[in-house]
Design a protein around this motif. Structure first.
Motif, PDB file in Angstrom:
ATOM      1  N   LYS A  85       0.832  -1.204   0.000  1.00 50.41           N
ATOM      2  CA  LYS A  85       0.000   0.000   0.000  1.00 50.41           C
ATOM      3  C   LYS A  85       0.867   1.254   0.000  1.00 50.41           C
ATOM      4  CE  LYS A  85      -4.005  -2.086   2.190  1.00 50.41           C
ATOM      5  NZ  LYS A  85      -4.818  -2.196   3.398  1.00 50.41           N
ATOM      6  N   ARG A  86       1.934   1.250   0.783  1.00 46.50           N
ATOM      7  CA  ARG A  86       2.852   2.398   0.800  1.00 46.50           C
ATOM      8  C   ARG A  86       3.468   2.614  -0.571  1.00 46.50           C
ATOM      9  NH1 ARG A  86       6.227   1.518   6.411  1.00 46.50           N
ATOM     10  NH2 ARG A  86       4.561   2.233   7.796  1.00 46.50           N
ATOM     11  N   LEU A  87       3.874   1.516  -1.199  1.00 43.82           N
ATOM     12  CA  LEU A  87       4.484   1.613  -2.517  1.00 43.82           C
ATOM     13  C   LEU A  87       3.478   2.079  -3.565  1.00 43.82           C
ATOM     14  CD1 LEU A  87       7.126   1.319  -3.962  1.00 43.82           C
ATOM     15  CD2 LEU A  87       6.614  -1.096  -4.329  1.00 43.82           C
ATOM     16  N   ALA A  88       2.253   1.584  -3.500  1.00 42.39           N
ATOM     17  CA  ALA A  88       1.215   2.008  -4.438  1.00 42.39           C
ATOM     18  C   ALA A  88       0.928   3.505  -4.282  1.00 42.39           C
ATOM     19  CB  ALA A  88      -0.060   1.194  -4.227  1.00 42.39           C
ATOM     20  N   LEU A  89       0.852   3.975  -3.050  1.00 41.18           N
ATOM     21  CA  LEU A  89       0.628   5.398  -2.812  1.00 41.18           C
ATOM     22  C   LEU A  89       1.807   6.217  -3.325  1.00 41.18           C
ATOM     23  CD1 LEU A  89      -0.885   7.801  -1.612  1.00 41.18           C
ATOM     24  CD2 LEU A  89       0.175   7.239   0.593  1.00 41.18           C
ATOM     25  N   GLY A  90       3.002   5.770  -3.032  1.00 38.53           N
ATOM     26  CA  GLY A  90       4.201   6.473  -3.509  1.00 38.53           C
ATOM     27  C   GLY A  90       4.266   6.539  -5.018  1.00 38.53           C
ATOM     28  N   ASN A  91       3.921   5.444  -5.669  1.00 35.54           N
ATOM     29  CA  ASN A  91       3.915   5.421  -7.134  1.00 35.54           C
ATOM     30  C   ASN A  91       2.882   6.389  -7.690  1.00 35.54           C
ATOM     31  OD1 ASN A  91       5.963   3.512  -7.416  1.00 35.54           O
ATOM     32  ND2 ASN A  91       4.550   1.792  -7.440  1.00 35.54           N
ATOM     33  N   SER A 143       7.245  20.506   2.661  1.00 32.52           N
ATOM     34  CA  SER A 143       7.978  19.330   3.110  1.00 32.52           C
ATOM     35  C   SER A 143       9.422  19.450   2.639  1.00 32.52           C
ATOM     36  CB  SER A 143       7.307  18.073   2.525  1.00 32.52           C
ATOM     37  OG  SER A 143       7.886  16.914   3.059  1.00 32.52           O
ATOM     38  N   SER A 144      10.154  18.346   2.698  1.00 27.95           N
ATOM     39  CA  SER A 144      11.523  18.321   2.183  1.00 27.95           C
ATOM     40  C   SER A 144      11.608  17.334   1.024  1.00 27.95           C
ATOM     41  CB  SER A 144      12.509  17.906   3.280  1.00 27.95           C
ATOM     42  OG  SER A 144      12.308  16.540   3.624  1.00 27.95           O
ATOM     43  N   LYS A 145      12.595  17.545   0.182  1.00 23.12           N
ATOM     44  CA  LYS A 145      12.799  16.641  -0.962  1.00 23.12           C
ATOM     45  C   LYS A 145      13.026  15.215  -0.470  1.00 23.12           C
ATOM     46  CE  LYS A 145      15.864  15.626  -4.780  1.00 23.12           C
ATOM     47  NZ  LYS A 145      17.137  15.910  -5.420  1.00 23.12           N
ATOM     48  N   SER A 146      13.805  15.055   0.581  1.00 22.14           N
ATOM     49  CA  SER A 146      14.095  13.707   1.071  1.00 22.14           C
ATOM     50  C   SER A 146      12.831  13.030   1.605  1.00 22.14           C
ATOM     51  CB  SER A 146      15.196  13.726   2.131  1.00 22.14           C
ATOM     52  OG  SER A 146      14.797  14.476   3.260  1.00 22.14           O
ATOM     53  N   HIS A 147      11.941  13.805   2.213  1.00 18.83           N
ATOM     54  CA  HIS A 147      10.696  13.211   2.712  1.00 18.83           C
ATOM     55  C   HIS A 147       9.812  12.777   1.549  1.00 18.83           C
ATOM     56  CE1 HIS A 147       7.680  12.184   5.619  1.00 18.83           C
ATOM     57  NE2 HIS A 147       6.800  13.022   5.088  1.00 18.83           N
ATOM     58  N   ILE A 148       9.728  13.605   0.509  1.00 20.55           N
ATOM     59  CA  ILE A 148       8.961  13.231  -0.690  1.00 20.55           C
ATOM     60  C   ILE A 148       9.553  11.969  -1.305  1.00 20.55           C
ATOM     61  CG2 ILE A 148       8.290  13.934  -3.032  1.00 20.55           C
ATOM     62  CD1 ILE A 148       6.730  15.421  -0.810  1.00 20.55           C
ATOM     63  N   TRP A 149      10.872  11.894  -1.387  1.00 21.69           N
ATOM     64  CA  TRP A 149      11.527  10.705  -1.933  1.00 21.69           C
ATOM     65  C   TRP A 149      11.174   9.464  -1.114  1.00 21.69           C
ATOM     66  CZ3 TRP A 149      15.211   7.436   0.245  1.00 21.69           C
ATOM     67  CH2 TRP A 149      15.753   6.492  -0.611  1.00 21.69           C
ATOM     68  N   ARG A 150      11.222   9.581   0.217  1.00 24.44           N
ATOM     69  CA  ARG A 150      10.902   8.438   1.074  1.00 24.44           C
ATOM     70  C   ARG A 150       9.441   8.009   0.905  1.00 24.44           C
ATOM     71  NH1 ARG A 150      14.222  11.396   4.701  1.00 24.44           N
ATOM     72  NH2 ARG A 150      12.383  12.186   5.786  1.00 24.44           N
ATOM     73  N   ILE A 151       8.544   8.967   0.744  1.00 23.77           N
ATOM     74  CA  ILE A 151       7.134   8.635   0.512  1.00 23.77           C
ATOM     75  C   ILE A 151       6.980   7.941  -0.837  1.00 23.77           C
ATOM     76  CG2 ILE A 151       4.839   9.592   0.071  1.00 23.77           C
ATOM     77  CD1 ILE A 151       5.562  11.817   2.126  1.00 23.77           C
ATOM     78  N   GLY A 188       8.068   4.393  -0.865  1.00 23.12           N
ATOM     79  CA  GLY A 188       7.405   3.512   0.085  1.00 23.12           C
ATOM     80  C   GLY A 188       8.203   3.216   1.331  1.00 23.12           C
ATOM     81  N   ARG A 189       9.223   3.996   1.596  1.00 26.27           N
ATOM     82  CA  ARG A 189      10.073   3.746   2.761  1.00 26.27           C
ATOM     83  C   ARG A 189       9.464   4.232   4.069  1.00 26.27           C
ATOM     84  NH1 ARG A 189      13.423   3.263  -1.380  1.00 26.27           N
ATOM     85  NH2 ARG A 189      15.419   2.208  -1.169  1.00 26.27           N
ATOM     86  N   VAL A 190       8.498   5.160   3.984  1.00 20.41           N
ATOM     87  CA  VAL A 190       7.836   5.669   5.186  1.00 20.41           C
ATOM     88  C   VAL A 190       6.332   5.708   4.958  1.00 20.41           C
ATOM     89  CG1 VAL A 190       9.769   7.103   5.935  1.00 20.41           C
ATOM     90  CG2 VAL A 190       8.008   8.093   4.489  1.00 20.41           C
ATOM     91  N   GLY A 191       5.607   5.619   6.045  1.00 18.93           N
ATOM     92  CA  GLY A 191       4.178   5.857   5.974  1.00 18.93           C
ATOM     93  C   GLY A 191       3.946   7.351   5.919  1.00 18.93           C
ATOM     94  N   VAL A 192       2.791   7.737   5.439  1.00 18.63           N
ATOM     95  CA  VAL A 192       2.506   9.163   5.322  1.00 18.63           C
ATOM     96  C   VAL A 192       1.257   9.483   6.133  1.00 18.63           C
ATOM     97  CG1 VAL A 192       1.296   8.842   3.133  1.00 18.63           C
ATOM     98  CG2 VAL A 192       2.159  11.068   3.706  1.00 18.63           C
ATOM     99  N   GLY A 193       1.337  10.516   6.932  1.00 17.75           N
ATOM    100  CA  GLY A 193       0.198  10.934   7.743  1.00 17.75           C
ATOM    101  C   GLY A 193      -0.818  11.680   6.894  1.00 17.75           C
ATOM    102  N   ILE A 194      -2.010  11.809   7.422  1.00 20.04           N
ATOM    103  CA  ILE A 194      -3.090  12.461   6.695  1.00 20.04           C
ATOM    104  C   ILE A 194      -2.769  13.924   6.408  1.00 20.04           C
ATOM    105  CG2 ILE A 194      -4.433  13.030   8.750  1.00 20.04           C
ATOM    106  CD1 ILE A 194      -5.814  11.954   5.298  1.00 20.04           C
ATOM    107  N   ASP A 195      -2.088  14.604   7.321  1.00 16.51           N
ATOM    108  CA  ASP A 195      -1.739  16.008   7.088  1.00 16.51           C
ATOM    109  C   ASP A 195      -0.799  16.145   5.891  1.00 16.51           C
ATOM    110  OD1 ASP A 195      -3.285  16.723   9.263  1.00 16.51           O
ATOM    111  OD2 ASP A 195      -1.580  16.836  10.641  1.00 16.51           O
ATOM    112  N   VAL A 209      -7.310  13.645  -2.329  1.00 20.07           N
ATOM    113  CA  VAL A 209      -6.546  12.553  -1.710  1.00 20.07           C
ATOM    114  C   VAL A 209      -6.990  11.220  -2.295  1.00 20.07           C
ATOM    115  CG1 VAL A 209      -6.127  11.296   0.450  1.00 20.07           C
ATOM    116  CG2 VAL A 209      -6.038  13.793   0.427  1.00 20.07           C
ATOM    117  N   ARG A 210      -8.280  11.037  -2.491  1.00 21.67           N
ATOM    118  CA  ARG A 210      -8.779   9.762  -3.010  1.00 21.67           C
ATOM    119  C   ARG A 210      -8.213   9.404  -4.373  1.00 21.67           C
ATOM    120  NH1 ARG A 210     -13.919  12.738  -3.165  1.00 21.67           N
ATOM    121  NH2 ARG A 210     -14.076  13.598  -5.258  1.00 21.67           N
TER     122      ARG A 210
END
Length: 71
Positions: A6-12, A34-42, A45-52, A65-66
């Motif tokens: 799911k993380r990878l699908a969202l990131g893609n 945000s930061s470039k590194s945080h966007i890259w991690r999202i 799929g390396r990190v989960g992403v909060g709703i905010d 979002v949907r």
């Protein structure tokens, strides 16, 4: 679909939307507060992403979002 998939699908989905709009990770990060590194991690799929964060990314991409969730 497990959580990693799911993380990878969202990131893609985020990466595809970003690239289709001709945005770099750095530009999206600036637009979303945000930061470039945080966007890259999202996107990778390396990190989960909060709703905010997800809401800010969607707003920066001018989508709902949907539109980023395929699960």
């Amino acid at each position: 679909m497990d959580i990693d998939q799911k993380r990878l699908a969202l990131g893609n989905a985020i990466r595809e939307r970003r690239e289709s709009q001709g945005l770099s990770q750095n530009k999206l990060a600036l637009m979303a507060g945000s930061s470039k590194s945080h966007i890259w991690r999202i996107e990778t799929g390396r990190v989960g992403v909060g709703i905010d964060d997800l809401a800010r990314i969607a707003e920066a991409l001018d989508i709902q979002v949907r539109d980023l969730l395929s699960f």
